[in-house]
Design an enzyme around this catalytic site. Sequence first.
Site, PDB file in Angstrom:
ATOM      1  N   LYS A  61     -10.980  -3.292  -3.936  1.00 23.33           N
ATOM      2  CA  LYS A  61     -11.795  -2.029  -4.170  1.00 23.33           C
ATOM      3  C   LYS A  61     -10.987  -0.766  -4.120  1.00 23.33           C
ATOM      4  O   LYS A  61     -11.307   0.106  -5.068  1.00 23.33           O
ATOM      5  CB  LYS A  61     -12.514  -1.591  -2.658  1.00 23.33           C
ATOM      6  CG  LYS A  61     -13.641  -2.665  -1.663  1.00 23.33           C
ATOM      7  CD  LYS A  61     -13.901  -1.992  -0.831  1.00 23.33           C
ATOM      8  CE  LYS A  61     -14.611  -2.787   0.362  1.00 23.33           C
ATOM      9  NZ  LYS A  61     -13.423  -2.441   1.362  1.00 23.33           N
TER      10      LYS A  61
ATOM     11  N   LYS B 169       0.998  -1.043  -0.396  1.00 22.80           N
ATOM     12  CA  LYS B 169       0.292   0.462   0.061  1.00 22.80           C
ATOM     13  C   LYS B 169       1.036   1.372   0.202  1.00 22.80           C
ATOM     14  O   LYS B 169       0.534   2.306  -0.448  1.00 22.80           O
ATOM     15  CB  LYS B 169      -1.188  -0.302   1.090  1.00 22.80           C
ATOM     16  CG  LYS B 169      -2.230  -0.991   0.840  1.00 22.80           C
ATOM     17  CD  LYS B 169      -2.669  -0.388   1.515  1.00 22.80           C
ATOM     18  CE  LYS B 169      -4.821  -1.430   1.491  1.00 22.80           C
ATOM     19  NZ  LYS B 169      -5.485  -1.583   1.874  1.00 22.80           N
TER      20      LYS B 169
ATOM     21  N   LYS C 165      -4.422  -9.774  -5.766  1.00 24.27           N
ATOM     22  CA  LYS C 165      -5.666  -9.858  -5.456  1.00 24.27           C
ATOM     23  C   LYS C 165      -6.621  -8.957  -5.763  1.00 24.27           C
ATOM     24  O   LYS C 165      -6.562  -7.929  -5.927  1.00 24.27           O
ATOM     25  CB  LYS C 165      -6.250 -10.257  -4.023  1.00 24.27           C
ATOM     26  CG  LYS C 165      -5.916  -8.545  -3.087  1.00 24.27           C
ATOM     27  CD  LYS C 165      -6.346  -8.298  -1.844  1.00 24.27           C
ATOM     28  CE  LYS C 165      -6.322  -7.508  -1.202  1.00 24.27           C
ATOM     29  NZ  LYS C 165      -7.666  -6.920  -0.213  1.00 24.27           N
TER      30      LYS C 165
HETATM   31  N1  AQP Z   1      -9.819 -10.935  -2.916  1.00 21.23           N
HETATM   32  C1  AQP Z   1     -10.063 -10.916  -2.248  1.00 21.23           C
HETATM   33  N2  AQP Z   1     -10.499 -12.750  -2.035  1.00 21.23           N
HETATM   34  C2  AQP Z   1     -10.396 -12.891  -0.685  1.00 21.23           C
HETATM   35  N3  AQP Z   1     -10.633 -12.392   0.709  1.00 21.23           N
HETATM   36  C3  AQP Z   1     -10.481 -11.179   0.490  1.00 21.23           C
HETATM   37  N4  AQP Z   1     -10.048 -10.190   1.298  1.00 21.23           N
HETATM   38  C4  AQP Z   1     -10.562  -8.213   0.140  1.00 21.23           C
HETATM   39  N5  AQP Z   1     -10.238  -8.619  -0.744  1.00 21.23           N
HETATM   40  C5  AQP Z   1     -10.295 -10.211  -1.207  1.00 21.23           C
HETATM   41  C6  AQP Z   1     -11.024 -10.223   2.774  1.00 21.23           C
HETATM   42  O1  AQP Z   1     -12.615  -9.319   2.793  1.00 21.23           O
HETATM   43  C7  AQP Z   1     -12.678  -8.663   4.250  1.00 21.23           C
HETATM   44  C8  AQP Z   1     -12.499  -7.029   3.781  1.00 21.23           C
HETATM   45  O2  AQP Z   1     -11.777  -6.537   3.924  1.00 21.23           O
HETATM   46  P1  AQP Z   1     -11.444  -4.758   3.673  1.00 21.23           P
HETATM   47  O3  AQP Z   1     -12.547  -3.999   2.690  1.00 21.23           O
HETATM   48  O4  AQP Z   1     -11.625  -4.109   5.425  1.00 21.23           O
HETATM   49  O5  AQP Z   1      -9.956  -5.013   3.125  1.00 21.23           O
HETATM   50  P2  AQP Z   1      -9.342  -5.183   2.028  1.00 21.23           P
HETATM   51  O6  AQP Z   1      -8.565  -6.446   2.688  1.00 21.23           O
HETATM   52  O7  AQP Z   1      -8.046  -4.227   1.930  1.00 21.23           O
HETATM   53  O8  AQP Z   1     -10.607  -5.493   1.194  1.00 21.23           O
HETATM   54  P3  AQP Z   1      -9.978  -4.678  -0.659  1.00 21.23           P
HETATM   55  O9  AQP Z   1     -10.923  -5.129  -1.473  1.00 21.23           O
HETATM   56  O10 AQP Z   1      -8.791  -4.110  -0.914  1.00 21.23           O
HETATM   57  O11 AQP Z   1     -10.638  -3.133  -0.020  1.00 21.23           O
HETATM   58  P4  AQP Z   1      -9.425  -1.886  -0.257  1.00 21.23           P
HETATM   59  O12 AQP Z   1      -8.947  -1.952  -1.808  1.00 21.23           O
HETATM   60  O13 AQP Z   1     -10.107  -0.677   0.497  1.00 21.23           O
HETATM   61  O14 AQP Z   1      -8.284  -2.178   0.532  1.00 21.23           O
HETATM   62  C9  AQP Z   1     -10.621  -8.974   4.666  1.00 21.23           C
HETATM   63  O15 AQP Z   1     -10.807 -10.301   5.399  1.00 21.23           O
HETATM   64  C10 AQP Z   1     -10.430  -9.733   3.293  1.00 21.23           C
HETATM   65  O16 AQP Z   1      -8.774 -10.376   3.980  1.00 21.23           O
END
Ligand code: AQP
Length: 360
Positions: free
Chosen positions: A229, A146, A226
Amino acid sequence: MALSIGFILKNLRPAGRLARRCLCSSVRDENVTFPERVFSGIQPTGIPHIGNYFGAIKNWIKLQDTNDSVIYSIVDLHSVTVPQDPTTLRENILSMTACLLACGIDPDRGILFQQSQVPYHTELAWILGCNCTLSRLDHLPTWKEKSAGMKDAMLGLYTYPVLQAADILLYKGTRVPVGEDQTCHIELARALAKIFNNRFGHYFPLPEVLLTEAPRIKSLRHPDKKMSKSEANPKSRIDLTDSPDEIRQKVKKAVIDSEPKITYDIDNRPGLANLIGLECAITDKSPSQVCEENCNVMSGQYKLKVADLIVEELTPIRLQMERLLSDRQHLSSILEKGRDKAMEIAEPNIAEVKSLVGFL
Ligand code: AQP
């Protein structure tokens, strides 16, 4: 146990010091076992995608049926580790609430609350942070990913895994359903719990990760990454609110190799393996079963089949979410009730932690 100690703390003020000393010695007992409690969170940084859904949220729903105590949090404090527009953030908190309810989270069977409404998360994060070396945070892959390319990364982005540990430990969470990307953060939570326990007494459980069968859904545009969002290209992910047409377009355009046959090979055919993984997550089939059933299907046709399965899975969620969003008062009241229930657990726990540390 925790609640009754909280009650004692609140109600035995005159004998305060003595009562708290007794309390400290009782929590130093290493044979204390912890009741099972599920805790997890999601950032209100936009509409959840199918990675969040199959990687975490589906597990959250299953765990409601098998556990007496489940706590799910909309972790808004984490979301501000990168800049957020206040109006959008407010909207996202409500839409995340609607989305989780539409997916099947039941606020009467567990607790659904907004993290910033319980002030003790940050208090505990400070205490844990004072017991965490920089080198523990330096090597975390999420920090490296990040902060890469940022001119000046913010302190919050560096320390948020400590806050995440505090989120879980504040409620003495024992099981943490997350996607695979979060496993090293849960390891950190275990490490910080151990450090605290060694210094101050056997107070925190050592939380364990729970993964789904689809712990890492990949980006549709870059199957080596992965799904996320925050990836700039919206075609890289399928949001839970996407229309059937949008879903079909995105799956049709998903990057796969040119070999037409359906085989499962994560290393050499990651794009196709991702689609097969999605079918498995929806149908509970194994990859080999899916390949067998599709041995005469070409990859182009297979994409359409996966798209249809996703449309079928997501349509009821999208419609229910639309209904829920039409009553914002109801959504706010669910978060208020959730906050009250979360506070009932968090308040006595933070009082005990402060007592152990020597603040009281
Ligand atoms: N691609 C993924 N596959 C499986 N699990 C995933 N998670 C996120 N992406 C995947 C799981 O979703 C839960 C909530 O995630 P989050 O929104 O709190 O944070 P994150 O992991 O940072 O997810 P994003 O989508 O990548 O969000 P941004 O882009 O905002 O940082 C967690 O349990 C995560 O493991």
